[in-house]
Design an enzyme around this catalytic site. Structure first.
Site, PDB file in Angstrom:
ATOM      1  N   TYR A   1      36.576  41.717  30.160  1.00  0.00           N
ATOM      2  CA  TYR A   1      37.703  41.023  30.795  1.00  0.00           C
ATOM      3  C   TYR A   1      38.321  39.996  29.844  1.00  0.00           C
ATOM      4  O   TYR A   1      39.540  39.914  29.705  1.00  0.00           O
ATOM      5  CB  TYR A   1      37.184  40.349  32.057  1.00  0.00           C
TER       6      TYR A   1
ATOM      7  N   SER B   1      43.828  34.936  31.474  1.00  0.00           N
ATOM      8  CA  SER B   1      42.761  34.237  32.205  1.00  0.00           C
ATOM      9  C   SER B   1      42.079  33.237  31.285  1.00  0.00           C
ATOM     10  O   SER B   1      41.999  33.457  30.067  1.00  0.00           O
ATOM     11  CB  SER B   1      41.726  35.237  32.713  1.00  0.00           C
TER      12      SER B   1
ATOM     13  N   LYS C   1      42.092  39.989  28.356  1.00  0.00           N
ATOM     14  CA  LYS C   1      43.002  38.906  28.720  1.00  0.00           C
ATOM     15  C   LYS C   1      43.515  38.145  27.498  1.00  0.00           C
ATOM     16  O   LYS C   1      44.658  37.669  27.502  1.00  0.00           O
ATOM     17  CB  LYS C   1      42.305  37.951  29.700  1.00  0.00           C
TER      18      LYS C   1
END
Length: 304
Positions: free
Chosen positions: A165, A152, A169
């Site tokens: 997150y 991401s 990622k």
């Protein structure tokens, strides 16, 4: 015309909804036998339901394809290995893995709980490792296989409130590159895809102001079906020479993303002290410092 994934066996994790669903549907349409994995939890990982995975399997069968559902979580090693076993038990082999499963537990860093950080790491980073590690032994024996991992721009570039997150990622990028290096000799490929798409994972973006509403409307144009073709390509034999790369996909745009390389250096023949670093070293490098950008700062134009 020959289908690009004819008779290949593909696992897609988190395939009950959103991007994973579209990848599973396209892989099946391209001739693959698909393991549709999804425990059916909420966006934060809570709960479970067999319905999402079963519905995708039924849709694939209705269109004339072949698929089987799997409801295991990727967040633990043994359940994750059972996803791979589902492929070999039902179809006798494994040719591709799409590590798409994910959850979100967004929170500004100083308020983020240990549990929220660990839960996201477990699903995204550890889940990608567990499934890939179980598949790697099969790939080694047959000397072929492909991995598509999801990263991401939250990790590649940055975002507010997503330390868990983003860490996961960016970790996946390192995992993918290491797999590509270690397993290239066995004709195994490993690549990352960084998607821009409207899914329930980002459906919690606030829409309180007119600017926020306009931003969400632009994002909604980027359907999850726009991500699937790149993934299907990377799983196919047409991508036999493509490995260790990061591709961002935004509607009809495909970007090859950069990877960390030196951009400027400074040296001092007599070595450095904290004082000379402050006086000379850091000022010389400062012109090439990265700003604290977010994804929207790097991609300010409307999706094409």
């Amino acid at each position: 015309m020959a289908k690009s994934l004819q008779d290949k066996v593909i696992i897609v994790t988190g395939a009950g909804r959103g991007i994973g669903r579209e990848i599973a549907l396209l892989c099946a349409a391209e001739g693959a036998k698909v393991v549709v994995n999804d425990p059916g939890g909420a966006a934060d990982g809570a709960g479970s339901s067999a319905a999402p995975a079963e519905e995708v399997v039924e849709e694939i069968k209705k269109r004339g394809g072949t698929a089987v559902a799997n409801f295991e979580s990727v967040a633990e090693a043994i359940p994750a290995s059972k996803i791979v076993k589902t492929a070999t038990d039902h179809f006798g082999r494994l040719d591709g893995v799409v590590n798409n499963a994910g959850i979100l537990r967004d929170m500004i860093f100083h308020k983020m709980s240990v549990e929220a950080f660990e839960a996201v790491i477990k699903v995204h980073l550890m889940g990608s490792f567990y499934v890939s590690h179980a598949a790697a032994r099969i790939y080694r024996e047959q000397e072929s296989g492909s991995f598509v991992h999801f990263t991401s721009t939250s990790g590649l570039i940055g975002n507010f409130g997503q330390a868990n997150y983003a860490a996961a990622k960016l970790g996946i990028v390192g995992l993918s590159k290491s797999i590509a290096l270690d397993m290239g000799r066995f004709n195994v490929r490993s690549n990352c895809v960084s998607p821009f798409a409207w899914t329930r994972m980002i459906g919690t973006i606030p829409t309180e102001t007119e600017a926020q509403k306009a931003r969400v409307e632009k994002i909604k144009q980027m359907g999850p079906e726009k991500i699937a073709p790149v993934c299907a390509y990377l799983l196919s034999d047409a991508a036999k020479d493509v490995t260790g790369q990061i591709f961002a996909v935004r509607m009809n745009e495909i970007f090859l993303m950069s990877q960390s390389r030196p951009i400027r250096s400074v040296h001092r023949s007599e070595g450095w002290t904290p004082e000379t670093i402050a006086e000379h070293g850091m000022p010389a490098l400062q012109g090439s410092f990265y700003k604290l950008d977010r994804s929207a700062d790097i991609f300010p134009w409307d999706p094409v």
